[in-house]
Design an enzyme around this catalytic site. Structure first.
Site, PDB file in Angstrom:
ATOM      1  N   TYR A 165     -48.956 -67.898  37.158  1.00 46.47           N
ATOM      2  CA  TYR A 165     -48.971 -67.049  38.351  1.00 46.47           C
ATOM      3  C   TYR A 165     -49.591 -65.670  38.101  1.00 46.47           C
ATOM      4  CZ  TYR A 165     -45.648 -70.467  40.183  1.00 46.47           C
ATOM      5  OH  TYR A 165     -45.058 -71.627  40.608  1.00 46.47           O
ATOM      6  N   ILE A 166     -49.690 -65.253  36.849  1.00 48.39           N
ATOM      7  CA  ILE A 166     -50.166 -63.902  36.560  1.00 48.39           C
ATOM      8  C   ILE A 166     -51.546 -63.960  35.915  1.00 48.39           C
ATOM      9  CG2 ILE A 166     -47.879 -62.880  36.393  1.00 48.39           C
ATOM     10  CD1 ILE A 166     -47.989 -63.191  33.401  1.00 48.39           C
TER      11      ILE A 166
END
Length: 882
Positions: free
Chosen positions: A125-126
């Site tokens: 997600y990052i």
């Protein structure tokens, strides 16, 4: 019974022996290999680039993938596994740690919060990319030493050519086999400044700087070597009278663990709080609500004493150099890193010099080749060897000025020049290019000859380009040691059974003494003249017939004990005054001469050195004429607890009665303010505030326009915007000039404080209102400088004598308008000379200096002659002063 054969005995003895297996080979080879691997490949950073292997491989992988855009962290982790022979979780964790330091990685998404302890989102997600700083100082393939990756398929750097003290900027922590490392992070700008000073031959000093900010005492930092210590504190201040606010936290903790430690201390009764609110987001804000009647200042000290609001961090400077662990301080790390940076800069310049010289060499050959039409010499040649030879022969007359011989590769490059380029060849442009290359070569040679100056300029550029926003966060300050016994909450009750001689917290059916804590010491006096100090417990025997019990304050010079005792059975009676500043716990001290059947006639404990008057009554024996007289303890010098005392009477005492309560015989206490630790003290540190009696107060004025008076307690905390701290003289007016935000004018006011201990604001509450100047002089003088208005001459400065400008009014009065003109600055001048009225002392009795108490405290060998030198005893038993 038949005998057992000898062989059978030997066999049985052999079978009973334990089998011994030698493990020398395991320890010499396997364990040593494992320990070396953990030290070199996992836990300890290298001095060359300040990185552990996993960090180095992450950065190398990010450079491989770099295209200026963000990459998913999961993608970077997968790419790093080509170089790092471990699981993806360890790589992702290491990458998050690098990203949270906000130096090498430009992050996007939820990367966690070092303040709250919240973890980062999943790596899918990052996103991340290399920062501009990392691209600038970390990578340079031309001067990088390469090695094969663990499976031999890839090449990875042995060390990255980082031209910056990265290890000290980021810090490092790791636990290996048999050793560990803990290098604390330091300030970006201060590291650059230190590198510059080292290159200039100047001394420098480095102290840590933490991303969580807070306050730090580096007195025992010891340059980051083993045995050093750094004390870090949260920044705690008073939000209002019943609330404390924590705005910065110590390094190595977070708001979650900090709050848990506060709640735990509350449960144990060390502190007393009502509730805690955690409003932390981008900035720390923890509100600690206190019950009514709890001192905020005392609670702040208790937070430091009993919670994670104060921590001690022990650094340990261990790095890898030449594949060996090396223990060095941060100053040496900085020197080595700086010198390594200079060497890398030199290598980079040498590489560039070689490239420019090659370009100059080829540009010169190309010009010779085309300008002298040597290309025509190859028209008749039918073989490749003939072409090469013809060009070589054609160049010889023109190459004397070249800096190196012409090789076959140079000639091959000439044959690759296209006809179109030859036809459009511009001699002037070619010459300009050669001259530009010559200028660049000269510049690089100059830098190599002045390498130190070049390195200094490089560090200055780094500071200018990347130093914005990297100022010091952690405040360096000396800490005063918090006495835990003075700030702990009295969370339990102390009881005494005087007759049986027991004290403790479990004797609830017996006499209540006072509130106490489980870390207190208790001082006890008994009827037979014995004294003992012991740790508080549920039930402790200290001696029968207890006459006094209290919480013991170590190094207490102001509590004075007044004692009259009988020396042995039927012996004379003596009077003495003494303090108890230090003792050995659980040791019994004899306050009499040690004779059997000694007895205490009279005892009192006086917290401020009070000296009462007592009446001595004798028994009617024989021809004694005077059976009653008064004794004033103010006439008795304070000496050590082992002194014999002064003779009261040689006759039998019937009883001693209190006639008159006493007043303090100690001098007013001198109090100093130490600006370094922002605390009051009685040890002579800092600036003398004044001499204080019990009723005297401190005057405090803050820049926000708040004034209050307080009792000068040594545990008091002071706000950062405090501008006045002095002994309060009630009749002395306070003069102020302030700007009223609503009326947009400057006003002057003079007032007295009428409400002792109450915090009051003496300027208007409008958000634009602010205090310009304040003075506690009797006759202050101010100078007003006016702003020059367009088209008008500047108005002359105005000198204002505030005493004649306005009379003393109430603290809430608006005051008199200073001027209608626009004001540039207002400043205080020297006040008008004025002789202040003398203070009338509280009493006119002679006082005893506290230093006298100290000097006599150890006088265990005091002679009887000294004790009796001031007194003469008559036949009637009365003592008389000489």
């Amino acid at each position: 019974m038949s005998e057992i054969p000898e062989e059978t005995n030997n066999e049985a003895e052999f079978n009973n022996q334990e089998t011994i297996t030698k493990v020398d080979g395991m320890y010499k080879d396997w364990f040593l290999d494992y320990a070396s691997y953990v030290i070199l490949e996992r836990a300890v950073p290298a001095i060359e680039d300040g990185l552990k292997p996993v960090q180095r491989r992450i950065l190398h992988s990010m450079k491989d993938l770099d295209d200026g855009r963000y990459n998913k962290v999961a993608n970077i982790v997968g790419h790093t596994m080509q170089y790092h022979p471990h699981g993806d979780a360890s790589i992702a964790d290491a990458m998050v740690q690098i990203g949270q330091k906000d130096l090498l990685i430009d992050t996007q998404g939820n990367w966690g919060n070092i303040l709250t302890g919240d973890g980062a989102a999943a790596s899918r997600y990052i996103e991340a990319r290399l920062s501009k700083f990392a691209l600038d100082v970390v990578f340079n393939p031309k001067i990088t030493e390469w090695q094969a990756s663990y499976d031999g398929r890839k090449k990875e750097p042995v060390n990255l050519p980082i031209m910056f003290p990265l290890l000290l900027a980021q810090g490092a922590e790791g636990i290996a086999v048999g050793l560990s490392t803990k290098v604390l992070p330091h300030n970006f700008i201060e590291l650059i400044d230190a590198s510059i000073k080292h290159l200039q031959g100047k001394k420098f000093t480095l102290f840590p700087d933490f991303p969580t900010a807070g306050i730090m005492d580096v007195t025992n930092y010891n340059d980051g070597l083993r045995g050093g210590k750094v004390r870090v504190r949260a920044k705690v201040s008073q939000f209002d009278k019943n609330t404390l606010v924590i705005t910065e936290i110590p390094f190595s903790t977070n708001t979650t663990t900090l709050i848990e430690s506060i709640l735990k201390a509350n449960e144990k009764g060390k502190i007393k709080i009502k509730k805690i609110e955690d409003n932390t987001a981008a900035e720390v804000e923890i509100l600690v609500h206190l019950p009514s009647g709890i001192s905020p200042d005392k609670t702040i000290d208790a937070l430091y004493a009993f919670t994670n609001c104060e921590l001690s961090i022990s650094p340990l400077g261990c790095i890898i150099e030449d594949n060996k662990p090396l223990f060095v301080g941060v100053s040496e790390m900085l020197r080595r890193s700086t010198e390594h940076t200079v060497e890398l800069l030199k290598q980079d310049l040498e590489v560039k010099l070689g490239e420019f010289e090659d370009q100059w060499h080829y540009a010169s050959l190309e010009r010779i080749f085309i300008e002298n039409r040597i290309y025509r010499d190859i028209e008749e040649e039918e073989t490749w060897e003939g072409v090469i030879k013809a060009i070589d022969e054609g160049l010889k007359p023109f190459i004397a000025h070249l800096k190196r011989p012409v090789i076959e590769d140079d000639i091959v490059r000439l044959t690759e020049i296209r006809i179109k380029r030859i036809s459009k060849f511009d001699i002037d442009k070619a010459q300009q290019k050669i001259e530009a290359l010559e200028a660049q070569i000269a510049e690089i040679k100059y830098h190599l000859e002045h390498l130190t100056e070049y390195a200094i300029a490089y560090f200055v550029r780094l500071k200018n380009d990347y130093g914005a926003g990297k100022e010091r966060k952690t405040e360096i300050r000396l800490f005063d040691d918090v006495d835990a016994t003075k700030v702990v909450m009295r969370n339990t009750k102390l009881f005494v059974n005087r007759e049986e001689g027991f004290i403790g917290t479990s004797l609830k059916r017996d006499e209540y003494v006072c509130d106490c804590s489980d870390i207190d010491d208790i001082i006890v006096f008994t009827q037979d003249g014995k004294m003992m100090v012991t740790k508080v417990d549920s039930k402790t025997f200290v001696g029968k017939n207890i006459i006094h019990v209290a919480v013991f304050k170590k190094k207490d010079k102001r509590t004075i004990y007044n004692l009259i005792y009988r020396d042995g059975k039927g012996g004379p009676s003596y009077v003495k005054r003494f303090s108890v500043t230090s003792i050995t716990r659980d040791r019994e001290y004899d306050l009499t001469n040690g004779l059997k059947d000694s007895l205490v006639h009279y005892f009192s404990a006086n917290p401020n050195g009070e000296a009462e008057v007592v009446t001595v009554l004798l028994r009617q024996v024989g021809s004694i004429k005077k059976l009653k007289w008064d004794l004033d303890f103010a006439d008795i010098l304070i000496k050590g607890r082992d002194s014999k005392g002064n003779l009261v009477t040689k006759y039998s005492v019937k009883r001693i009665e209190l006639k008159e309560k006493g007043i303090s015989t100690l001098k007013p206490r001198k109090i100093w303010f130490d600006d370094a630790v922002q605390r009051l003290n009685v040890d002579g540190r800092g600036e003398l505030v004044g001499e204080f009696r019990g009723e005297d107060r401190l005057l405090i004025i803050r820049q926000s326009g708040v004034v209050k008076t307080i009792i000068p307690e040594l545990t008091t905390h002071f706000d950062d915007d405090m501008i006045v701290l002095e002994k309060w003289i009630p009749k002395k007016p306070i003069s102020a000039i302030y700007f009223d935000g609503e009326k947009e004018r400057y006003f002057v006011k003079r007032f007295l404080i009428e409400n002792e201990g109450k915090e009051e604001t003496f300027i208007s509450e409008h958000p634009k209102s602010h205090l310009e100047i304040v003075s506690t002089d009797w006759k202050p003088v101010a100078e007003v400088e006016f702003t020059k208005e367009r088209g008008k001459d500047r108005k002359d400065n105005q000198v204002v004598e505030l005493e004649s400008f306005i009379t003393i009014k109430g603290i809430n009065a608006l005051g008199n308008q200073l001027t209608k003109d626009k004001v540039n600055t207002i400043s205080l001048l020297d006040p008008i000379p004025y002789e202040a009225p003398e203070e009338i002392p509280a009493n006119d009795i002679e006082v005893v200096d506290e230093e006298t108490i100290d000097a006599s405290n150890d006088s265990s060998e005091t002679s009887n002659a000294d004790d009796n030198e001031n007194y003469k005893t008559g036949d009637d038993g009365q003592i008389t002063l000489f």
